[in-house]
Design a protein around this motif. Structure first.
Motif, PDB file in Angstrom:
ATOM      1  N   LYS A   1       0.921  -1.163  -0.041  1.00 35.63           N
ATOM      2  CA  LYS A   1      -0.120  -0.026   0.291  1.00 35.63           C
ATOM      3  C   LYS A   1       0.864   1.320   0.012  1.00 35.63           C
ATOM      4  O   LYS A   1       0.524   2.207  -0.763  1.00 35.63           O
ATOM      5  CB  LYS A   1      -0.865  -0.114   1.157  1.00 35.63           C
TER       6      LYS A   1
ATOM      7  N   ASP B   1      -3.041   6.806  -8.135  1.00 36.97           N
ATOM      8  CA  ASP B   1      -4.451   6.732  -8.705  1.00 36.97           C
ATOM      9  C   ASP B   1      -5.043   5.083  -8.495  1.00 36.97           C
ATOM     10  O   ASP B   1      -6.164   4.971  -8.793  1.00 36.97           O
ATOM     11  CB  ASP B   1      -4.346   7.021 -10.108  1.00 36.97           C
ATOM     12  N   TYR B   2      -4.222   4.232  -8.094  1.00 35.57           N
ATOM     13  CA  TYR B   2      -4.615   2.827  -7.991  1.00 35.57           C
ATOM     14  C   TYR B   2      -4.615   2.303  -6.486  1.00 35.57           C
ATOM     15  O   TYR B   2      -5.040   1.077  -6.290  1.00 35.57           O
ATOM     16  CB  TYR B   2      -3.435   1.931  -8.513  1.00 35.57           C
ATOM     17  N   LEU B   3      -4.786   3.406  -5.653  1.00 32.54           N
ATOM     18  CA  LEU B   3      -4.756   3.098  -4.153  1.00 32.54           C
ATOM     19  C   LEU B   3      -6.173   2.662  -3.827  1.00 32.54           C
ATOM     20  O   LEU B   3      -6.411   1.611  -3.210  1.00 32.54           O
ATOM     21  CB  LEU B   3      -4.378   4.325  -3.302  1.00 32.54           C
ATOM     22  N   ASP B   4      -7.192   3.298  -4.240  1.00 31.55           N
ATOM     23  CA  ASP B   4      -8.398   2.736  -4.168  1.00 31.55           C
ATOM     24  C   ASP B   4      -8.776   1.380  -4.681  1.00 31.55           C
ATOM     25  O   ASP B   4      -9.510   0.615  -4.103  1.00 31.55           O
ATOM     26  CB  ASP B   4      -9.286   3.908  -4.704  1.00 31.55           C
ATOM     27  N   SER B   5      -8.158   1.022  -5.871  1.00 31.41           N
ATOM     28  CA  SER B   5      -8.501  -0.178  -6.411  1.00 31.41           C
ATOM     29  C   SER B   5      -7.810  -1.252  -5.595  1.00 31.41           C
ATOM     30  O   SER B   5      -8.424  -2.360  -5.614  1.00 31.41           O
ATOM     31  CB  SER B   5      -7.726  -0.237  -7.848  1.00 31.41           C
TER      32      SER B   5
ATOM     33  N   GLU C   1      -7.229  -1.206  -2.416  1.00 31.54           N
ATOM     34  CA  GLU C   1      -8.056  -1.693  -1.035  1.00 31.54           C
ATOM     35  C   GLU C   1      -9.343  -2.160  -1.467  1.00 31.54           C
ATOM     36  O   GLU C   1      -9.766  -3.160  -0.720  1.00 31.54           O
ATOM     37  CB  GLU C   1      -8.320   0.004  -0.387  1.00 31.54           C
ATOM     38  N   CYS C   2     -10.102  -1.951  -2.515  1.00 30.41           N
ATOM     39  CA  CYS C   2     -11.103  -2.583  -3.082  1.00 30.41           C
ATOM     40  C   CYS C   2     -10.955  -3.906  -3.185  1.00 30.41           C
ATOM     41  O   CYS C   2     -11.693  -4.825  -2.897  1.00 30.41           O
ATOM     42  CB  CYS C   2     -11.965  -1.912  -4.044  1.00 30.41           C
TER      43      CYS C   2
ATOM     44  N   LYS D   1      -8.767  -0.473 -12.832  1.00 35.46           N
ATOM     45  CA  LYS D   1      -8.742   0.923 -13.232  1.00 35.46           C
ATOM     46  C   LYS D   1      -8.733   1.223 -14.739  1.00 35.46           C
ATOM     47  O   LYS D   1      -8.589   2.195 -15.090  1.00 35.46           O
ATOM     48  CB  LYS D   1      -7.325   1.362 -12.595  1.00 35.46           C
TER      49      LYS D   1
END
Length: 508
Positions: free
Chosen positions: A406, A415-419, A421-422, A492
């Motif tokens: 992370k 930009d891929y951090l939310d992806s 976590e999801c 993403k």
């Protein structure tokens, strides 16, 4: 575009320039007619070959104030000028300047009216009618309008004639969504796609070559227009050998060209192993690669992942990822894939292993004409994805290494951090890190993955005792979490995903 249409103008020059605005054009002469337009209905013919045979005797043609014959006009249109343009803002034919009268007198010359358009260019409608027919007859079902030609010519008002067209348009009007299946603001946005054909505006040869290079991976077919006696027409005529096939179909003042490029279609699915796979043969296009070859205790005569630029020595902790890195840095296949010695894609519903059921090269190539990537069918779990590794490596270690992932994703790919976590909290993911995809997609994925993965590995080495752990279920934790990264990346990116069943070899 560098193409500038050479036109004979029938109308008022100042009025025409005002209406044309910043659209490119070159006036090679001004033409006018004198005669009896009210008797024009007597001069309409169904056979285009008769156009110059029945020019009315009282029709007089003037070029820059000098009277010329119909034959002389024809020679001009066959050489010096590309089109004759009737500007209905000026008095073109005597006192009759309405479009109906212009069409009547236009019948005496071998060019369709080239309409002045409000955007950036001029066009002949019959050219696009011919194009629509050609597209239907050749079953081009998915086309990319690279230059927004349909938009520039108002043919976006007729979506029924051009089914399944995508377009590259910077500032589209909402109505274009009625015509284009998908609208891209730039070529970069559709770099992962593949189309039956690309539609290109006419260009000078140098620019034509540049756009062929820029769009090389998007399609093997090009549709473009070339004026009679233009530089592009001459280039295509003298360079046929660099293409697989060139077909032409007649249009106003030139030809449409259907160009089939020579595509190497270099295909390879690497079957990753660390042991003797005990396979007598594999389908065409499949090749075994020994991952961790640099630190192997036994060799089996397979291609190793320790030549060229490589990370083979990290295999104990990264597993098949060392082969993936080698594939990225040391190959150039147009279509590339990764399978495991125990896992292969198949189209069969029966996933009992046999060589005959392994996905054939021809089938994979066909699938990738309509899809961007082939992955394994995802399985829905009763627990989140991150818990899968917690059960085999231990909650504390999984969470610790996941936090390092992370951290570095936030640094290198925020930009891929939310992806990320999801995906960790999701109950499903694409399993096994196996795939087949086109080269550009593969390179984009690897550039993304390795922008942080090696830094993650170094930090895990520095902050844990992972190198002293004997349990492979624990020291392979980096590899386990890396397996999720394909799902993180696909979340993403707007790719068309094809999921296939997986054959599983037992007892190997």
């Amino acid at each position: 575009m560098s193409y500038v249409p050479r036109i004979l103008l029938c109308g008022d020059l100042n009025s025409f320039k005002s209406a044309a605005g910043d659209m490119p054009f070159e006036i090679v002469g001004q033409i006018s007619f004198r005669g009896s337009p009210e008797r024009g209905e007597n001069y309409l013919f169904s056979n285009p070959n008769d156009l110059f045979k029945f020019v009315p005797k009282d029709l007089r043609i003037f070029l820059d104030g000098k009277e010329i014959s119909a034959d002389e006009l024809k020679k001009i249109l066959d050489g010096t000028a590309d089109y004759i343009v009737f500007d209905d803002a000026g008095e073109c034919i005597g006192r009759h300047n309405d479009l109906h009268s212009l069409k009547i007198f236009y019948r005496f010359i071998p060019r369709e009216i080239l309409f002045r358009h409000a955007r950036r260019n001029f066009y002949a409608p019959k050219n696009f009618e011919a194009l629509a027919t050609f597209i239907r007859e050749n079953n081009f079902s998915h086309i990319l309008d690279v230059d927004g030609l349909f938009y520039d010519t108002d043919f976006f008002m007729f979506p029924e004639n051009f089914p399944n067209v995508d377009g590259v348009i910077k500032n589209p009007e909402p109505i274009l969504e009625n015509f284009y299946g998908k609208i891209y603001s730039s070529l970069a946005e559709c770099r992962f796609k593949f189309f039956d054909a690309l539609l290109l505006a006419e260009r000078e040869p140098e620019e034509f070559i540049d756009v062929l290079i820029e769009t090389d991976a998007l399609s093997e077919n090009i549709l473009t227009f070339a004026r009679k006696n233009s530089a592009l027409e001459k280039f295509l005529a003298t360079n046929k050998s660099i293409f697989e096939k060139i077909s032409t179909f007649a249009a106003v003042n030139g030809n449409w060209y259907s160009i089939k490029k020579r595509m190497s279609k270099d295909f390879c699915v690497y079957v990753v192993t660390h042991k003797d796979v005990k396979l007598d043969s594999l389908p065409d296009g499949y090749k075994i690669i020994h991952a961790g070859h640099a630190v192997a205790k036994k060799y089996f005569g397979y291609l190793g992942d320790d030549s060229g630029e490589n990370i083979s020595r990290l295999n104990l902790y990264l597993n098949e990822v060392t082969a993936l890195y080698w594939m990225w840095k040391n190959t150039s296949h147009d279509i590339i894939g990764l399978n495991h010695y125990r896992r292969f894609f198949t189209e069969s519903k029966d996933t009992t292993f046999s060589l005959e059921k392994i996905l054939a090269r021809e089938t994979a190539e066909k699938i990738l004409r309509d899809n961007d990537i082939i992955v394994a069918e995802n399985v829905i779990s009763l627990s989140p994805v991150s818990y899968w590794q917690m059960r085999i490596s231990g909650n504390d270690l999984e969470q610790f290494v996941s936090n390092i992932f992370k951290k570095h994703i936030a640094l290198k790919q925020p930009d891929y951090l939310d992806s990320f976590e999801c995906t960790n909290q999701s109950y499903t993911a694409f399993q096994y890190e196996i795939f087949i995809m086109r080269r550009k997609i593969f390179e984009a994925y690897c550039e993304w993955l390795f922008s942080f993965l090696l830094d993650v590995t170094e930090e895990v080495f520095a902050r844990t005792n992972i190198k002293q752990i004997d349990n492979p279920r624990k020291y392979r934790i980096i590899s386990f979490i890396t397996e999720r990264m394909l799902t993180v990346w696909l979340r993403k990116n707007r790719l068309k995903i094809k999921k296939l069943p997986v054959l599983f070899r037992k007892g190997i």
